[in-house]
Scaffold this active site. Sequence first.
Site, PDB file in Angstrom:
ATOM      1  N   GLN A  11      -4.649 -20.708  13.952  1.00 14.14           N
ATOM      2  CA  GLN A  11      -4.542 -22.166  13.995  1.00 14.14           C
ATOM      3  C   GLN A  11      -3.111 -22.616  13.725  1.00 14.14           C
ATOM      4  O   GLN A  11      -2.411 -22.045  12.895  1.00 14.14           O
ATOM      5  CB  GLN A  11      -5.483 -22.782  12.954  1.00 14.14           C
ATOM      6  CG  GLN A  11      -5.894 -24.201  13.287  1.00 14.14           C
ATOM      7  CD  GLN A  11      -7.111 -24.636  12.483  1.00 14.14           C
ATOM      8  OE1 GLN A  11      -7.922 -23.822  12.089  1.00 14.14           O
ATOM      9  NE2 GLN A  11      -7.239 -25.927  12.243  1.00 14.14           N
ATOM     10  N   SER A  91      -5.755 -14.640  11.104  1.00 14.42           N
ATOM     11  CA  SER A  91      -6.766 -15.622  10.681  1.00 14.42           C
ATOM     12  C   SER A  91      -7.761 -15.863  11.819  1.00 14.42           C
ATOM     13  O   SER A  91      -8.471 -14.959  12.237  1.00 14.42           O
ATOM     14  CB  SER A  91      -6.075 -16.910  10.225  1.00 14.42           C
ATOM     15  OG  SER A  91      -7.012 -17.840   9.745  1.00 14.42           O
ATOM     16  N   LEU A  92      -7.795 -17.080  12.338  1.00 17.70           N
ATOM     17  CA  LEU A  92      -8.655 -17.418  13.473  1.00 17.70           C
ATOM     18  C   LEU A  92      -8.498 -16.414  14.616  1.00 17.70           C
ATOM     19  O   LEU A  92      -9.460 -16.091  15.318  1.00 17.70           O
ATOM     20  CB  LEU A  92      -8.281 -18.822  13.960  1.00 17.70           C
ATOM     21  CG  LEU A  92      -8.842 -19.252  15.308  1.00 17.70           C
ATOM     22  CD1 LEU A  92     -10.308 -19.577  15.177  1.00 17.70           C
ATOM     23  CD2 LEU A  92      -8.073 -20.445  15.849  1.00 17.70           C
ATOM     24  N   ARG A 116     -17.209 -22.682  12.465  1.00 13.30           N
ATOM     25  CA  ARG A 116     -16.293 -22.336  11.374  1.00 13.30           C
ATOM     26  C   ARG A 116     -15.330 -23.500  11.104  1.00 13.30           C
ATOM     27  O   ARG A 116     -15.092 -23.884   9.966  1.00 13.30           O
ATOM     28  CB  ARG A 116     -15.512 -21.070  11.764  1.00 13.30           C
ATOM     29  CG  ARG A 116     -14.468 -20.558  10.767  1.00 13.30           C
ATOM     30  CD  ARG A 116     -13.810 -19.311  11.380  1.00 13.30           C
ATOM     31  NE  ARG A 116     -12.833 -18.658  10.520  1.00 13.30           N
ATOM     32  CZ  ARG A 116     -11.534 -18.915  10.529  1.00 13.30           C
ATOM     33  NH1 ARG A 116     -11.041 -19.838  11.338  1.00 13.30           N
ATOM     34  NH2 ARG A 116     -10.703 -18.245   9.726  1.00 13.30           N
ATOM     35  N   HIS A 201      -8.088 -20.293   3.470  1.00 17.41           N
ATOM     36  CA  HIS A 201      -7.876 -19.000   2.805  1.00 17.41           C
ATOM     37  C   HIS A 201      -7.643 -19.145   1.299  1.00 17.41           C
ATOM     38  O   HIS A 201      -6.836 -18.442   0.711  1.00 17.41           O
ATOM     39  CB  HIS A 201      -6.737 -18.224   3.479  1.00 17.41           C
ATOM     40  CG  HIS A 201      -6.999 -17.963   4.924  1.00 17.41           C
ATOM     41  ND1 HIS A 201      -7.979 -17.094   5.349  1.00 17.41           N
ATOM     42  CD2 HIS A 201      -6.445 -18.494   6.041  1.00 17.41           C
ATOM     43  CE1 HIS A 201      -8.010 -17.098   6.674  1.00 17.41           C
ATOM     44  NE2 HIS A 201      -7.105 -17.940   7.110  1.00 17.41           N
ATOM     45  N   GLN A 250     -13.122 -13.542   4.962  1.00 16.48           N
ATOM     46  CA  GLN A 250     -11.837 -13.994   5.534  1.00 16.48           C
ATOM     47  C   GLN A 250     -11.577 -15.483   5.305  1.00 16.48           C
ATOM     48  O   GLN A 250     -10.443 -15.913   5.145  1.00 16.48           O
ATOM     49  CB  GLN A 250     -11.843 -13.677   7.038  1.00 16.48           C
ATOM     50  CG  GLN A 250     -10.492 -13.803   7.713  1.00 16.48           C
ATOM     51  CD  GLN A 250     -10.578 -14.587   8.998  1.00 16.48           C
ATOM     52  OE1 GLN A 250     -11.024 -15.737   8.992  1.00 16.48           O
ATOM     53  NE2 GLN A 250     -10.148 -13.998  10.090  1.00 16.48           N
TER      54      GLN A 250
END
Length: 313
Positions: A11, A91-92, A116, A201, A250
Site C-alpha cells: 500500500q 505487506s499487502l 482486509r 502492522h 502479518q
Amino acid sequence: MTKIAFVFPGQGAQKIGMGQDVAAEYPEAKKVYDDADARLGFSITDVIAEGPIELLTKSENAQPALVSTSVAILRALETYGVKADFVAGHSLGEYSALVAGGFLEASDAIYLVRKRGELMEAAVPNGKGAMAAVLGVDRETLKAITDEVTAAGDAVQLANLNCPGQIVISGTTAGVLKAGEKAKENGAKRVLPLAVSGPFHSSLMEPAALAFREILAEVEIADGKIPVVNNVDAKQTTDKAAISEKLIKQIYSPVLWEDIVEELIKNGVDTFVEIGSGKVLAGLIKKINRDVTVLSAGDVESVQSVAATLKGE
C-alpha cells in the site's frame, strides 16, 4: 545460474491509471481486472482508471487495486515464459506473491484484501493512530525506544524494517510522536510522518486480525508451486498450512523486508523483479545489497524490457 525472485509492492504504491496500458495490450492482464470487478461486485477497474485519488487511496480500494494491478502485470510477463525461483511481497504485496506462487487464486486474493482493507480501516478511529519513517537509527536502538514508550502507556512498535537506516514505526498518535522525538535524541537524521489512514502492522490492528480469521476461512489456500518468503518471519515455505496463520499475524506484526531480501540472496537470488506500480522496492533492495540486479515491470514498455532481459535477448 541466475536465480530470480518476483517481488510485489504494498500500500502506498497506488496511482491513477496504473496497469491500464498493460490491460489494453494483454488479454491475460485484462482478464484479471474483469475477474476482480466480478468478484467484488463493483468496478475496481474504474476506480483505478478514473480515481479520484482520495477514493483510490482508501485502504478498502487501494488494497484490491494494487493486487489486481500486480497480478495483471505478472500475467503479461508470464506470456513470455519467464519464471521465478522465489516470490515475496511487502505487506499487502504478499497476497500478489501468493498468487504468483500458486497458493491463491487471483480473484480470491483480491476479495481477501478488499475485506482486509475494510477491517484495517475500521480497527482504529481516524486520528487515533499514526505511522512515521525513522531514518538513520538501527533497529535495536529503535526497538528499545518503542518498548520504553509503550511501557509508559502509549503503544508504538516497529512496523516496517525496510532497509538499513529506514524503519517505519506505528501505533497510537502520541506513541509515534514520543518515539520519534526520542529517536531524534538518539541520532535519527529525520522522522517523517506517513500519510496513512491507520497504524498498520501494530498491536492496534489485532481486532482486525481477529475478524480476518473468519474471512480467510472462506477461501481455499493450496500448497505453493514456488516458495514464498513470508513477512512475519522472513522464512520460505510452500506449505499451505503455514499461510493462514502468517497472513493473520502479518496484520499486526512488523514487515521484515530487509530480512526477506537477505534470505533470498542467501538462497542464491541475484535478480529481483518488482512487479506492479512504482519502484519503491527496487530502491530498498539496492540499499540492502547494491550487487544484485533489480528490474521493474510496471507498464507495457518495462514488461517487454524485463522479459527480454530475463530471456537473455
